[in-house]
Design an enzyme around this catalytic site. Sequence first.
Site, PDB file in Angstrom:
ATOM      1  N   GLN A 259      36.254  41.135  35.717  1.00 40.88           N
ATOM      2  CA  GLN A 259      35.763  42.487  35.479  1.00 40.88           C
ATOM      3  C   GLN A 259      36.374  43.029  34.191  1.00 40.88           C
ATOM      4  O   GLN A 259      36.979  42.297  33.441  1.00 40.88           O
ATOM      5  CB  GLN A 259      36.150  43.383  36.663  1.00 40.88           C
ATOM      6  CG  GLN A 259      37.644  43.439  36.894  1.00 40.88           C
ATOM      7  CD  GLN A 259      38.003  44.268  38.112  1.00 40.88           C
ATOM      8  OE1 GLN A 259      37.215  45.072  38.593  1.00 40.88           O
ATOM      9  NE2 GLN A 259      39.202  44.076  38.621  1.00 40.88           N
ATOM     10  N   ARG A 260      36.176  44.310  33.918  1.00 38.97           N
ATOM     11  CA  ARG A 260      36.798  45.015  32.786  1.00 38.97           C
ATOM     12  C   ARG A 260      36.349  44.517  31.424  1.00 38.97           C
ATOM     13  O   ARG A 260      37.150  44.205  30.568  1.00 38.97           O
ATOM     14  CB  ARG A 260      38.323  44.971  32.893  1.00 38.97           C
ATOM     15  CG  ARG A 260      38.820  45.649  34.118  1.00 38.97           C
ATOM     16  CD  ARG A 260      40.316  45.668  34.164  1.00 38.97           C
ATOM     17  NE  ARG A 260      40.729  46.389  35.366  1.00 38.97           N
ATOM     18  CZ  ARG A 260      41.947  46.783  35.599  1.00 38.97           C
ATOM     19  NH1 ARG A 260      42.894  46.540  34.745  1.00 38.97           N
ATOM     20  NH2 ARG A 260      42.236  47.420  36.696  1.00 38.97           N
ATOM     21  N   MET A 261      35.072  44.488  31.238  1.00 39.40           N
ATOM     22  CA  MET A 261      34.521  44.071  29.943  1.00 39.40           C
ATOM     23  C   MET A 261      33.610  45.161  29.383  1.00 39.40           C
ATOM     24  O   MET A 261      32.499  44.842  28.989  1.00 39.40           O
ATOM     25  CB  MET A 261      33.750  42.769  30.137  1.00 39.40           C
ATOM     26  CG  MET A 261      34.584  41.664  30.741  1.00 39.40           C
ATOM     27  SD  MET A 261      33.587  40.245  31.178  1.00 39.40           S
ATOM     28  CE  MET A 261      33.162  40.580  32.870  1.00 39.40           C
TER      29      MET A 261
ATOM     30  N   MET B  82      39.512  44.721  29.101  1.00 38.15           N
ATOM     31  CA  MET B  82      39.628  45.879  28.258  1.00 38.15           C
ATOM     32  C   MET B  82      39.671  47.102  29.154  1.00 38.15           C
ATOM     33  O   MET B  82      38.703  47.400  29.835  1.00 38.15           O
ATOM     34  CB  MET B  82      38.418  45.989  27.339  1.00 38.15           C
ATOM     35  CG  MET B  82      38.249  44.861  26.389  1.00 38.15           C
ATOM     36  SD  MET B  82      36.708  45.119  25.465  1.00 38.15           S
ATOM     37  CE  MET B  82      36.750  43.677  24.455  1.00 38.15           C
TER      38      MET B  82
END
Length: 154
Positions: free
Chosen positions: A30-32, A1
């Site tokens: 990553q990117r949560m 996200m």
Amino acid sequence: MLFGASDSYSADEKMQITVAFTRFGKNLVQRMPRVRFGFVHVVNNDYRHWIMSAIGGSSHPTIISHGNRFRAPRNIAAKEVCKREYATEQEWKNWDWRSEGDLMLNGAIFTQSGDPKAAKKFGGYRMIAYKPAHMVPLLVRWSGTLECRPNKPC
């Protein structure tokens, strides 16, 4: 996200997002979420391992984490929940990244920064009331993709 167009698009400072009741499984890197500018409320999610970090950001976003369950990976170098990018500690120590009521498992660490009362700035109607982190497995039990078929209800 990924939330925010780029580190140079400051109009995203108005962005307000809630990430809630999601199960993030093993081997996600990553990117949560990963946030540029804006405000993100991360509430009652289940983070089961990550490779680099669970939550990341740049360009001074505000991130309020409430009632999440963070289960860190075995890798001793990846226990940190947060990753602040393209900023020195002198910069990011003023970013409002707060953790309240989160459950840290397997050595997970959430390095907080900024105003300890940052969540109060966004209280009331702007944030979902969170449940205790020990309830997260029940809250996300049925999360996932919908199995929809043409001409049938989902």
